[in-house]
Design a protein around this motif. Structure first.
Motif, PDB file in Angstrom:
ATOM      1  N   GLY A  59       0.828  -1.209   0.000  1.00  0.00           N
ATOM      2  CA  GLY A  59       0.000   0.000   0.000  1.00  0.00           C
ATOM      3  C   GLY A  59       0.861   1.257   0.000  1.00  0.00           C
ATOM      4  N   HIS A  60       1.930   1.240   0.770  1.00  0.00           N
ATOM      5  CA  HIS A  60       2.835   2.400   0.803  1.00  0.00           C
ATOM      6  C   HIS A  60       3.497   2.608  -0.559  1.00  0.00           C
ATOM      7  CE1 HIS A  60       3.464   2.444   5.451  1.00  0.00           C
ATOM      8  NE2 HIS A  60       2.352   3.018   5.068  1.00  0.00           N
ATOM      9  N   ALA A  61       3.914   1.511  -1.193  1.00  0.00           N
ATOM     10  CA  ALA A  61       4.565   1.621  -2.510  1.00  0.00           C
ATOM     11  C   ALA A  61       3.572   2.200  -3.523  1.00  0.00           C
ATOM     12  CB  ALA A  61       5.064   0.252  -2.960  1.00  0.00           C
ATOM     13  N   PHE A  62       2.338   1.736  -3.459  1.00  0.00           N
ATOM     14  CA  PHE A  62       1.302   2.247  -4.368  1.00  0.00           C
ATOM     15  C   PHE A  62       1.112   3.744  -4.151  1.00  0.00           C
ATOM     16  CE2 PHE A  62      -3.051   3.573  -5.091  1.00  0.00           C
ATOM     17  CZ  PHE A  62      -3.297   3.124  -6.377  1.00  0.00           C
ATOM     18  N   SER A  63       1.000   4.100  -2.891  1.00  0.00           N
ATOM     19  CA  SER A  63       0.755   5.484  -2.534  1.00  0.00           C
ATOM     20  C   SER A  63       1.890   6.380  -3.025  1.00  0.00           C
ATOM     21  CB  SER A  63       0.629   5.537  -1.010  1.00  0.00           C
ATOM     22  OG  SER A  63       0.246   6.776  -0.601  1.00  0.00           O
ATOM     23  N   ALA A  64       3.136   5.920  -2.835  1.00  0.00           N
ATOM     24  CA  ALA A  64       4.288   6.714  -3.261  1.00  0.00           C
ATOM     25  C   ALA A  64       4.284   6.919  -4.769  1.00  0.00           C
ATOM     26  CB  ALA A  64       5.586   6.021  -2.836  1.00  0.00           C
ATOM     27  N   GLN A  65       3.858   5.907  -5.480  1.00  0.00           N
ATOM     28  CA  GLN A  65       3.900   5.984  -6.942  1.00  0.00           C
ATOM     29  C   GLN A  65       2.724   6.767  -7.528  1.00  0.00           C
ATOM     30  OE1 GLN A  65       4.304   2.157  -8.781  1.00  0.00           O
ATOM     31  NE2 GLN A  65       4.611   3.032 -10.815  1.00  0.00           N
ATOM     32  N   HIS A  66       1.560   6.671  -6.886  1.00  0.00           N
ATOM     33  CA  HIS A  66       0.355   7.184  -7.548  1.00  0.00           C
ATOM     34  C   HIS A  66      -0.327   8.346  -6.834  1.00  0.00           C
ATOM     35  CE1 HIS A  66       0.286   3.870 -10.414  1.00  0.00           C
ATOM     36  NE2 HIS A  66       0.566   3.061  -9.409  1.00  0.00           N
ATOM     37  N   ALA A  73       9.024   9.650   7.585  1.00  0.00           N
ATOM     38  CA  ALA A  73      10.193   9.882   6.726  1.00  0.00           C
ATOM     39  C   ALA A  73      10.275   8.802   5.647  1.00  0.00           C
ATOM     40  CB  ALA A  73      11.463   9.896   7.570  1.00  0.00           C
ATOM     41  N   GLN A  74      10.000   7.580   6.032  1.00  0.00           N
ATOM     42  CA  GLN A  74      10.060   6.470   5.075  1.00  0.00           C
ATOM     43  C   GLN A  74       9.005   6.641   3.971  1.00  0.00           C
ATOM     44  OE1 GLN A  74      11.918   4.170   4.288  1.00  0.00           O
ATOM     45  NE2 GLN A  74      10.691   2.642   3.196  1.00  0.00           N
ATOM     46  N   LEU A  75       7.798   7.056   4.377  1.00  0.00           N
ATOM     47  CA  LEU A  75       6.725   7.283   3.393  1.00  0.00           C
ATOM     48  C   LEU A  75       7.146   8.341   2.370  1.00  0.00           C
ATOM     49  CD1 LEU A  75       3.513   7.436   5.592  1.00  0.00           C
ATOM     50  CD2 LEU A  75       3.871   5.999   3.588  1.00  0.00           C
ATOM     51  N   LYS A  76       7.731   9.417   2.873  1.00  0.00           N
ATOM     52  CA  LYS A  76       8.124  10.497   1.973  1.00  0.00           C
ATOM     53  C   LYS A  76       9.304  10.082   1.095  1.00  0.00           C
ATOM     54  CE  LYS A  76       6.128  14.303   4.473  1.00  0.00           C
ATOM     55  NZ  LYS A  76       6.217  15.668   4.941  1.00  0.00           N
ATOM     56  N   LYS A  77      10.216   9.300   1.679  1.00  0.00           N
ATOM     57  CA  LYS A  77      11.390   8.860   0.912  1.00  0.00           C
ATOM     58  C   LYS A  77      10.969   7.960  -0.252  1.00  0.00           C
ATOM     59  CE  LYS A  77      15.892   6.587   1.419  1.00  0.00           C
ATOM     60  NZ  LYS A  77      15.701   5.702   0.284  1.00  0.00           N
ATOM     61  N   LEU A  78       9.975   7.122  -0.004  1.00  0.00           N
ATOM     62  CA  LEU A  78       9.503   6.242  -1.083  1.00  0.00           C
ATOM     63  C   LEU A  78       9.095   7.062  -2.302  1.00  0.00           C
ATOM     64  CD1 LEU A  78       7.216   3.676   0.822  1.00  0.00           C
ATOM     65  CD2 LEU A  78       9.328   3.152  -0.427  1.00  0.00           C
ATOM     66  N   ALA A  79       8.418   8.177  -2.052  1.00  0.00           N
ATOM     67  CA  ALA A  79       7.987   9.041  -3.172  1.00  0.00           C
ATOM     68  C   ALA A  79       9.187   9.742  -3.793  1.00  0.00           C
ATOM     69  CB  ALA A  79       6.960  10.053  -2.683  1.00  0.00           C
ATOM     70  N   VAL A  80      10.062  10.283  -2.939  1.00  0.00           N
ATOM     71  CA  VAL A  80      11.239  11.010  -3.452  1.00  0.00           C
ATOM     72  C   VAL A  80      12.096  10.088  -4.325  1.00  0.00           C
ATOM     73  CG1 VAL A  80      13.412  12.111  -2.751  1.00  0.00           C
ATOM     74  CG2 VAL A  80      11.267  12.723  -1.612  1.00  0.00           C
ATOM     75  N   ASP A  81      12.237   8.837  -3.895  1.00  0.00           N
ATOM     76  CA  ASP A  81      13.034   7.882  -4.684  1.00  0.00           C
ATOM     77  C   ASP A  81      12.442   7.672  -6.077  1.00  0.00           C
ATOM     78  OD1 ASP A  81      14.752   7.623  -2.616  1.00  0.00           O
ATOM     79  OD2 ASP A  81      14.045   5.650  -1.951  1.00  0.00           O
ATOM     80  N   LEU A  82      11.168   7.961  -6.220  1.00  0.00           N
ATOM     81  CA  LEU A  82      10.515   7.820  -7.537  1.00  0.00           C
ATOM     82  C   LEU A  82      10.435   9.166  -8.260  1.00  0.00           C
ATOM     83  CD1 LEU A  82       7.565   5.512  -6.393  1.00  0.00           C
ATOM     84  CD2 LEU A  82       9.496   4.823  -7.821  1.00  0.00           C
ATOM     85  N   GLY A  83      11.134  10.171  -7.699  1.00  0.00           N
ATOM     86  CA  GLY A  83      11.127  11.490  -8.323  1.00  0.00           C
ATOM     87  C   GLY A  83       9.839  12.246  -8.084  1.00  0.00           C
ATOM     88  N   ARG A  84       9.124  11.878  -7.017  1.00  0.00           N
ATOM     89  CA  ARG A  84       7.845  12.523  -6.730  1.00  0.00           C
ATOM     90  C   ARG A  84       7.901  13.125  -5.329  1.00  0.00           C
ATOM     91  NH1 ARG A  84       3.343  10.024  -6.254  1.00  0.00           N
ATOM     92  NH2 ARG A  84       2.200  11.440  -7.591  1.00  0.00           N
ATOM     93  N   THR A  85       6.873  13.914  -4.979  1.00  0.00           N
ATOM     94  CA  THR A  85       6.754  14.331  -3.585  1.00  0.00           C
ATOM     95  C   THR A  85       5.390  13.867  -3.084  1.00  0.00           C
ATOM     96  OG1 THR A  85       5.865  16.446  -4.272  1.00  0.00           O
ATOM     97  CG2 THR A  85       8.199  16.396  -3.687  1.00  0.00           C
TER      98      THR A  85
END
Ligand SMILES: Cc1cc2nc3c(=O)[nH]c(=O)nc-3n(C[C@H](O)[C@H](O)[C@H](O)COP(=O)(O)O)c2cc1C
Length: 372
Positions: free
Chosen positions: A205-212, A233-245
């Motif tokens: 769910g976190h990975a989905f959220s970070a991506q979409h 911090a981990q939730l936000k990093k997942l998005a940043v790692d995908l070039g998103r915020t």
């Protein structure tokens, strides 16, 4: 386009949640629990809107949880609710909470665009991949296994976004959806699309959220401040790692009184003395077995928070203590709070009178300029 969810300058954004449901977020038998009717929904929405709160969020629910309160057994459907609330407000972002497994993306894209027009570009989508099989049984829909729910939601969202953005007809041949000559007009007013929130809480769910999603609606584990901070911090990093915020929003349940003792006494009354243990046990059993949000031990310890405010984070005490708590949450990385109270109308007014000015003094928010 003016959507305060994304454009607000406030360090801590605010919203009100779950008032489209009987009992809101409080699993209690107290007489003053939220009965839920349209006049009160409209009055509360207008109050929060006029005070400059950034978000109004309905819970997507089709069936109650039993017990004496039958918590959440009366609920307004969220897309129709959003259209009506949009028509009587002028500032706040209006969410609809949509269950991907029971709402076809072609219908969802058009309904969302309709609400965005009514709202003048203030619509946002809270997408739920699904977890509560009992309510999907009413639709004859069997939820896919946990991990696959997010593949389904991803394809659902791909289709919705294409319908929102593409002007030419297209054919779609996916794993879950197939269609010919797909097309949707009018497009949402917001371009390229309305904001998206997701409360997926498992690893998938976190990975989905970070991506979409533009916002993760997180359930903090509340073991200690350091682990909550790390979770955000981990939730936000997942998005940043995908070039998103991605913003982090959480649900808070609020009891604000003149003294801390009064606040704690009232919390004890509605949660411990008059909490609906049957409903909360049903909820924990379903949530525990059908989602991967919290481990069994955490779930058991969470019963109190589920009764007090559907697993939200407590802000209990005087207005000063509450603002100190908000400052701590902000320093932990929280961008927005979605609030629930027992008595939404009375306590939201109290928040506006007593808490908002202190938030402004603390630099957490700017005074709302209204319609000018
Ligand atoms: C704060 C919060 C609000 C949620 N609101 C809803 C809702 O309105 N309707 C719903 O069916 N599920 C809701 N959920 C459930 C999530 O969307 C998600 O399905 C659940 O947390 C399970 O996560 P998982 O699929 O990653 O295991 C909410 C969850 C959280 C943490």
């Amino acid at each position: 386009m003016n959507n305060p969810l994304l454009d607000s300058p406030n360090r801590v954004k605010l919203g009100v949640m779950a008032f489209n449901c009987s009992h809101g977020s409080t699993v209690t038998n107290v007489d003053e629990a939220w009965a839920m009717n349209w006049d009160d929904n409209m009055a509360l929405a207008r109050m929060a809107d006029a005070a400059g709160m950034e978000a109004l969020l309905p819970v997507g629910r089709w069936k109650g949880y039993g017990g004496q309160s039958n918590f959440n057994h009366r609920t307004y459907e969220t897309l129709t609710w959003a259209a009506a609330i949009a028509a009587v407000t002028s500032y706040s972002t209006i969410f609809a909470t949509v269950h991907a497994p029971v709402t076809h993306p072609v219908a969802a894209a058009k309904m969302a665009a309709t609400v965005d027009h009514v709202a003048g570009g203030r619509f946002a989508l809270n997408l739920v991949a699904g977890w509560f099989q009992d309510e999907f049984d009413m639709f004859g829909v069997q939820l896919p296994p946990h991990e696959e729910r997010y593949d389904y939601a991803a394809e659902w969202l791909t289709l919705v976004k294409r319908l929102w953005q593409e002007t030419a007809e297209f054919d779609f041949d996916g794993k879950y959806f197939q269609g010919k000559g797909l097309w949707s007009e009018p497009k949402p007013l917001q371009s390229p699309r309305p904001p998206i929130m997701n409360a997926g809480s498992s690893v998938t769910g976190h990975a989905f959220s970070a991506q979409h999603a533009d916002m993760n609606f997180a359930m903090l584990r509340q073991l200690d401040e350091a682990s909550d901070r790390a979770q955000i911090a981990q939730l936000k990093k997942l998005a940043v790692d995908l070039g998103r915020t991605s913003q982090c929003w959480i649900h808070v349940y609020v009891v604000c009184r003149e003294t801390e003792t009064e606040a704690r006494d009232y919390l004890h009354r509605y949660v411990v003395e008059q909490g609906d243990d049957v409903a909360v046990n049903n909820m924990i059993e379903i949530f525990g077995s059908q989602s991967a949000t919290l481990s069994d031990e955490v779930l058991e310890a969470f019963k109190f928070h589920f009764k007090a405010g559907f697993g939200g984070y407590p802000l209990v005490g005087t207005a000063e203590q509450i603002v100190a708590g908000i400052e701590r949450l902000s320093n932990m990385g929280v961008d927005g709070l979605l609030i629930s109270w027992v008595d939404y109308l009375g306590e939201c007014q109290q928040w506006i009178d007593d808490v908002l000015p202190l938030m402004e003094q603390a630099g957490l928010r700017e005074p709302h300029k209204g319609d000018s």
